[in-house]
Design a protein around this motif. Sequence first.
Motif, PDB file in Angstrom:
ATOM      1  N   TRP A   1      36.640  44.949   7.918  1.00 31.76           N
ATOM      2  CA  TRP A   1      35.348  45.576   8.216  1.00 31.76           C
ATOM      3  C   TRP A   1      35.466  46.509   9.430  1.00 31.76           C
ATOM      4  N   PRO A   2      34.808  47.673   9.432  1.00 31.40           N
ATOM      5  CA  PRO A   2      33.852  48.179   8.439  1.00 31.40           C
ATOM      6  C   PRO A   2      34.464  49.115   7.409  1.00 31.40           C
ATOM      7  N   SER A   3      35.784  49.196   7.345  1.00 30.72           N
ATOM      8  CA  SER A   3      36.424  50.098   6.392  1.00 30.72           C
ATOM      9  C   SER A   3      36.068  49.699   4.958  1.00 30.72           C
ATOM     10  N   LYS A   4      35.751  50.703   4.151  1.00 29.29           N
ATOM     11  CA  LYS A   4      35.435  50.456   2.740  1.00 29.29           C
ATOM     12  C   LYS A   4      36.530  50.982   1.818  1.00 29.29           C
ATOM     13  N   LYS A   5      37.569  51.551   2.428  1.00 27.80           N
ATOM     14  CA  LYS A   5      38.620  52.149   1.617  1.00 27.80           C
ATOM     15  C   LYS A   5      39.920  51.348   1.651  1.00 27.80           C
ATOM     16  N   TYR A   6      39.861  50.138   2.224  1.00 24.58           N
ATOM     17  CA  TYR A   6      41.109  49.382   2.335  1.00 24.58           C
ATOM     18  C   TYR A   6      41.641  48.951   0.974  1.00 24.58           C
TER      19      TYR A   6
ATOM     20  N   LEU B   1      38.153  44.123  13.566  1.00 27.32           N
ATOM     21  CA  LEU B   1      38.829  42.847  13.743  1.00 27.32           C
ATOM     22  C   LEU B   1      40.344  43.000  13.798  1.00 27.32           C
ATOM     23  N   ILE B   2      40.884  43.921  13.013  1.00 23.46           N
ATOM     24  CA  ILE B   2      42.341  44.132  13.061  1.00 23.46           C
ATOM     25  C   ILE B   2      42.743  44.718  14.412  1.00 23.46           C
ATOM     26  N   CYS B   3      41.893  45.557  14.988  1.00 24.16           N
ATOM     27  CA  CYS B   3      42.175  46.083  16.333  1.00 24.16           C
ATOM     28  C   CYS B   3      42.222  44.959  17.363  1.00 24.16           C
ATOM     29  N   LEU B   4      41.313  43.995  17.198  1.00 19.01           N
ATOM     30  CA  LEU B   4      41.228  42.912  18.176  1.00 19.01           C
ATOM     31  C   LEU B   4      42.233  41.792  17.913  1.00 19.01           C
ATOM     32  N   LEU B   5      42.719  41.687  16.685  1.00 22.46           N
ATOM     33  CA  LEU B   5      43.574  40.557  16.308  1.00 22.46           C
ATOM     34  C   LEU B   5      44.796  40.391  17.210  1.00 22.46           C
TER      35      LEU B   5
ATOM     36  N   LEU C   1      45.810  51.010  16.041  1.00 12.80           N
ATOM     37  CA  LEU C   1      45.346  50.170  14.936  1.00 12.80           C
ATOM     38  C   LEU C   1      44.030  50.688  14.368  1.00 12.80           C
ATOM     39  N   ALA C   2      43.187  51.227  15.240  1.00  5.14           N
ATOM     40  CA  ALA C   2      41.927  51.801  14.757  1.00  5.14           C
ATOM     41  C   ALA C   2      42.195  52.984  13.836  1.00  5.14           C
TER      42      ALA C   2
END
Length: 715
Positions: A341-346, A200-204, A192-193
């Motif tokens: 977060w922290p991705s800025k390209k989503y 947060l998506i990794c932890l979700l 996921l990373a």
Amino acid sequence: MFGALGRLASRHPWYVIAAWVVFAGLVIALAPPFKATQDQAEFLPGHYESIRAFNLQDKAFPQSSQVGAIVVFDRKDGGRLTADDQAEITQVVDGLSGNLEKAFTGIQVQPPSENGLVQLAVVGLSDDVTGYDQPSFDAVKALRADLEKAVTGDIRYGVTGTVAQGYDQQESGNRALLIVGLATALLILVLLAIIFRSVLICLLPLLTVGFILTPVSTGLIATANKLFDLKASQDIETILVVVLFGIGTDYILFFLFRYRERLREGEDKRAAVAHALERAGEAIASAGGAVIVAFMALVLSSLGIFRSIGPALAIAVAVTLLAALTLIPALASVLGRALFWPSKKYLVEPEAARFAAVGQSLSRHPVRYAGISGGVLALLALAAFSFNPSFDLGGSSTSGDVESAVALRTLEKGFPPGATDPTTVFLRSTDGQPLSQEDLTAYQEALGDADGVAQVLPPKPNDDGTVAQFNVYLESDPASDAAIAAVKGPIRDTAHEAAPEGTEALVGGTTSVYVDFQAAMNRDYAVVFPVAFFVIMLILALLLRSLVAPWYLMASVALGFGATLGATALVFQNLKGDAGLLFLLPIYVYLFVVALGTDYNILMIARLREEAREGLEPRPAAAEAVKHGGPTIAAAGLILSGTFASLMLAGNAFFLSMGFALAFGIAVSAFVMAMFFTPALTALIGHAAWWPGHGDEKRPEPEPVAAGAGSGHEG
């Protein structure tokens, strides 16, 4: 319906989250403890011979003491036991007599083997325990601890027997659960990373599955087992971890990809959540429904092990599906853009050049893609005919270096392997007259002449002499394929044919249970597979409103099943050299590959239909479906196949082969069937694939609102 769920989750997310917290708390607080068993007799119906023999033994010999454990003594240097060694063994056994746990009734030292290499001490099992419960396992643990203190010098010991093997199997299962759980969590975190670059998506999935879905599912399964008297296999907890994390992450991905797509189109978080669930909800629900139906088909099994596994996995998937349609969208509404977060390209849509190129190539050459992918699957499927089922449940569930396995190998240096768990043959008078000694002696001799028999002990009559029990030592390990073949053929045949007039013979014991497992399994294959196949096909027909597409979708899934089983047989039987694979494997492969393979097919065909409704012809629609649906399916397939591959780290033969098979099957489903075979066939068949519902037809645009009109509507 899914639009309404999306609006609920986006407008009232805290209510949804609170409802889940309350629901989880109630289930965890009120559910009974989850209990599993290794007693294979509990999984069979009462009409099988092994169960009838067990019931006769319980009735005719109510006070008989079963063997709880066997202590195997030998010299560390492998030499013959001396008189001093035997005296020391007797002293050790005498010292243990007064210190046994309540589950054990006593311990008796036996004469050394004829070659003098091995000496045994037999431990009786109390009538108050089953031999597969925690008091029995605690007694084995305490016995081993006492022996560790008492045995010194040149003597060494090992504890084996049914209870000891069950204890080692439980310990192996607990270690497997820990290893698989950690490996699964780490794999999901890393993948996921890489895909989302978001904390947060990794932890979700880890947090929702680990702290909500797993305890809720386990609690509901334990409740269902208690209400309906279902017997749970020890392996179910390990499989549950993989199913919940794997499928849960998949369904979360299905939603998140759509949610991110809507955000990229400029929608605010609440509208994006509602629209994402409206678009993805039907595919997620249909995919989950197919998995649930496939698992629930196991309730038609005659084997209790399958009847319990089916509802257990169905409950887990149902909980996961409900969370994917409610809890995950609610959490996305609360977190908003912080979820990424922290991705800025989503918000920047990638070019998806590879999937776009594959889609374009497939649309130009659908025959080539369908032929090559289908041909490879068909060739691998031919190898499935070489699959050889093994019924060694105990050996498959533990590693070869556990104490019970090592002790068994030591025992075999001086005694028949079957001495650890004798096959019991019962001769019962059908006219109420006592059995004569002459008949019993002749019957013992006949049993001793049967192929596969090492020794038959003298008969033990019951109080009124109408039933006699013969303990038969087999030449092979009671759980081995050779022992099962001997009991199934010459031993049962001899037992029945040699029974004197006016008597009936029943063959019982663990090996006889495995023989009946084989017969029940063959019946189940003929019932469960077709039912699951046609019910899933019905779900596809309702979803797609087509009578054509479901046939080739299920044909592709069937090819995937055959290819998976064939590849597993080639790797483990031909390359690795195993004599066979556990008989449970085809059921697991069929259900997971059929159900989850259908998941990916549903996602791809639903996307293809969506593109067709935008006005594209079948081939361009297939190209766009691969371009847009390919990344989702690839990510989900990679995570799920990797999750199943973690089973290979569990440390026993069953999970090694099952982990490989399921990982391979999911990879085939995602990267061959859904990515190539299904869109290529749909492009080839064209509009006819959607007959008679014509679900690919372009939908009319909304009618323009006339001047002065108060409202408008879609045509």
